[in-house]
Structures are given as C-alpha cells and as structure tokens.
Design an enzyme around this catalytic site. Sequence first.
Site, short mmCIF file in Angstrom:
data_model
loop_
_atom_site.label_atom_id
_atom_site.label_comp_id
_atom_site.label_asym_id
_atom_site.label_seq_id
_atom_site.Cartn_x
_atom_site.Cartn_y
_atom_site.Cartn_z
N GLY A 1 0.56 -1.02 0.09
CA GLY A 1 -0.01 -0.07 0.03
C GLY A 1 0.77 1.31 0.02
N ASN B 1 -2.91 -5.46 -12.44
CA ASN B 1 -2.37 -5.60 -13.80
C ASN B 1 -0.98 -4.68 -13.92
OD1 ASN B 1 -4.22 -7.10 -14.88
ND2 ASN B 1 -5.79 -5.41 -14.60
N ASP C 1 9.72 3.03 -8.52
CA ASP C 1 9.28 2.27 -9.65
C ASP C 1 9.46 3.21 -10.82
OD1 ASP C 1 8.49 0.37 -7.82
OD2 ASP C 1 6.49 0.73 -8.31
N1 LIG Z 1 -4.63 -0.36 3.33
C1 LIG Z 1 -4.98 -1.35 2.47
N2 LIG Z 1 -6.11 -2.22 2.65
C2 LIG Z 1 -6.49 -3.04 1.59
N3 LIG Z 1 -6.02 -2.98 0.29
C3 LIG Z 1 -5.02 -1.98 0.01
C4 LIG Z 1 -4.63 -0.97 1.08
N4 LIG Z 1 -3.61 -0.20 0.43
C5 LIG Z 1 -3.64 -0.57 -0.83
N5 LIG Z 1 -4.27 -1.71 -1.05
C6 LIG Z 1 -4.51 -2.06 -2.44
O1 LIG Z 1 -3.52 -3.02 -2.42
C7 LIG Z 1 -2.89 -2.86 -4.11
C8 LIG Z 1 -1.62 -2.39 -3.86
O2 LIG Z 1 -1.56 -1.07 -3.37
P1 LIG Z 1 -0.34 -0.07 -3.65
O3 LIG Z 1 -0.31 0.19 -5.27
O4 LIG Z 1 -0.69 1.06 -2.85
O5 LIG Z 1 0.85 -1.02 -3.00
P2 LIG Z 1 2.49 -0.85 -3.41
O6 LIG Z 1 2.98 -1.21 -2.20
O7 LIG Z 1 2.65 0.53 -4.01
O8 LIG Z 1 2.37 -2.09 -4.54
P3 LIG Z 1 3.63 -1.85 -5.63
O9 LIG Z 1 4.70 -3.09 -5.09
O10 LIG Z 1 3.28 -2.37 -6.83
O11 LIG Z 1 4.44 -0.84 -5.84
C9 LIG Z 1 -3.88 -1.87 -4.54
O12 LIG Z 1 -4.93 -2.77 -5.12
C10 LIG Z 1 -4.52 -1.10 -3.48
O13 LIG Z 1 -5.74 -0.79 -3.70
MG LIG Z 2 3.91 1.07 -5.87
#
Ligand SMILES: Nc1ncnc2c1ncn2[C@@H]1O[C@H](COP(=O)(O)OP(=O)(O)OP(=O)(O)O)[C@@H](O)[C@H]1O
Ligand SMILES: [Mg+2]
Length: 243
Positions: free
Chosen positions: A14, A144, A35
């Site tokens: 997240g 995706n 990224d």
């Molecule tokens: N607190 C949360 N609770 C549930 N789902 C979440 C939460 N935060 C993010 N998500 C969901 O999890 C997925 C990944 O979120 P996000 O892209 O923010 O993560 P990330 O850590 O940036 O991932 P990445 O590794 O792709 O960079 C998305 O589908 C998002 O809607």
């Molecule tokens: Mg991310």
Amino acid sequence: MSIIVGIGGVTNGGKTTLTHKLMQALPNCSVVHQDDFFKPQDDIEVEDGFKQYDVISALDMEAMMSTINAWMKNPIKFERSHGINNTLDAKILQYSGERDETIHILIVEGFLLYTYRPLIEIFNHRYFLSIPYEECKKRRSSRNYTVPDPPGLFDGHVWPMYVKHKKIMEDFEVDVVQLDGTKSKEELFNEVYEQIQNKIEKLLLMQACFSYLADYYYSIVCCEQVEEKVSIPCSLPLTSSIS
Ligand SMILES: Nc1ncnc2c1ncn2[C@@H]1O[C@H](COP(=O)(O)OP(=O)(O)OP(=O)(O)O)[C@@H](O)[C@H]1O
Ligand SMILES: [Mg+2]
C-alpha cells in the site's frame, strides 16, 4: 524548512496508495517513486528463469539519487517543474506562517529504500509497510502490471527477495516506523499524517528556539560593541539642558 519521508516496504503493501493520500493533504509535497527508475526490460538480468526485478541492480539508483538531490538543492524549483500545487494545511501553516517559514516535504516511496546506504541517510522519517505472505500474494495476483508476472514469479523471486532485503535492513539496524498494511487505507493515512504533522511542528519549534537564541546572543554582542564605542560616562545626565 525541508523534510524527507521514506515510505518503503513489501510489494502491494500500500506504499503508493498511502503516498498519494499524503501528497494531497500535505503542503508543498513532492514525491519520488522508485518504480519510475526501473532499467529497460532488456537490461534486467535473468536468474533461475526469472527476470530479476526485485533487486537494486534492476534500478537506475544514480538517476533516482540525482532526482532527490535536485529537490534537496532547490525544492521550490523542483515543485514548479513537477507541477506541485501548494495544498494548504491549516495546522502546519499556522506554525510556519507566523515566522514566514515555508515547509517543503519530499516523500520517497519504493520497495528498496532501506538497503541502499546513500538513500538510508537522507530520510528524516522512515516508514516500513508490511503485510503477511497470503495477503501479499492475493493482492499481487489481482494487479495488472505493465510487465505481467510470469507464473511462479511471486514464490520464486518476489517474496524471497523481500525476505532477503528485510533481513538486510534489520542487520543494518535501520530505524524505521513499522506500519501494519492490513489496516484500512484511512487508518494508515491518519496514523502517518498525524506523525508527520507532529514531526514538522517539533522541527519548527526547535528552529524558533534556535532563532530566538541567535537573536538574543546577537543583541548582547551588539550592546557590548555600542558600549565600547560610545563609552558614555555614567555621571552624565540623561537629559540635556538648553542654556
Ligand atoms: N490498506 C489497504 N487495505 C487494503 N488494500 C489496500 C490497502 N492499501 C492498498 N491496497 C490495495 O493493494 C494494492 C496495492 O496497493 P499499492 O499500489 O498502493 O501498493 P504498493 O506497495 O505501492 O505496491 P507495488 O509493489 O506495486 O508498488 C491495490 O490494489 C490497493 O488498492
Ligand atoms: Mg507502488
């Protein structure tokens, strides 16, 4: 005043979601997404049948550091060239405005922030988002990506690399604030937003104390210099009489 916040942690923890929310709420807030610094696909090494995306060599860290350095050198110029809106935050600005101080915040978000030495040192505040294996695999499989995950990538590369890097971070004894990524998006935002606000308020207070002490010291030095130059005899009357 400048402050740099790191939001690191596991894939799909997240990080980007939290970063976007913070960016919208904090004043003069710029973001650097790790990224955005992946090398071209053809430059990514292949090992054990998988493209090695979850390692530091897959990233152009020099380019990432020079972007961060550009912000550090001139946050206002960076904000202008990146179209950052000045989102006014009443509470923070109340503190800064009185002293004609401007706060500039940089959030650096990504999955490999706390194992790369030159980056570790620049943060004023470090967060680390974690979620359990099952939740991570579930979230990852529903995404995706521009380069889709080939079958077996999560168990064969992504998760083992996450575990490896987390261990390195712990061995380096990096001081991070742990965040539970299974909490709701709103809960996480409120928690981090409040902490950043407190951090900024403390920094501003410290800055005000230093500037008060500097002014006080300066006024004493000036008084001493005036006394030396003028050296008014104490016996002279303070008012002059016209004869
Ligand atoms: N607190 C949360 N609770 C549930 N789902 C979440 C939460 N935060 C993010 N998500 C969901 O999890 C997925 C990944 O979120 P996000 O892209 O923010 O993560 P990330 O850590 O940036 O991932 P990445 O590794 O792709 O960079 C998305 O589908 C998002 O809607
Ligand atoms: Mg991310």
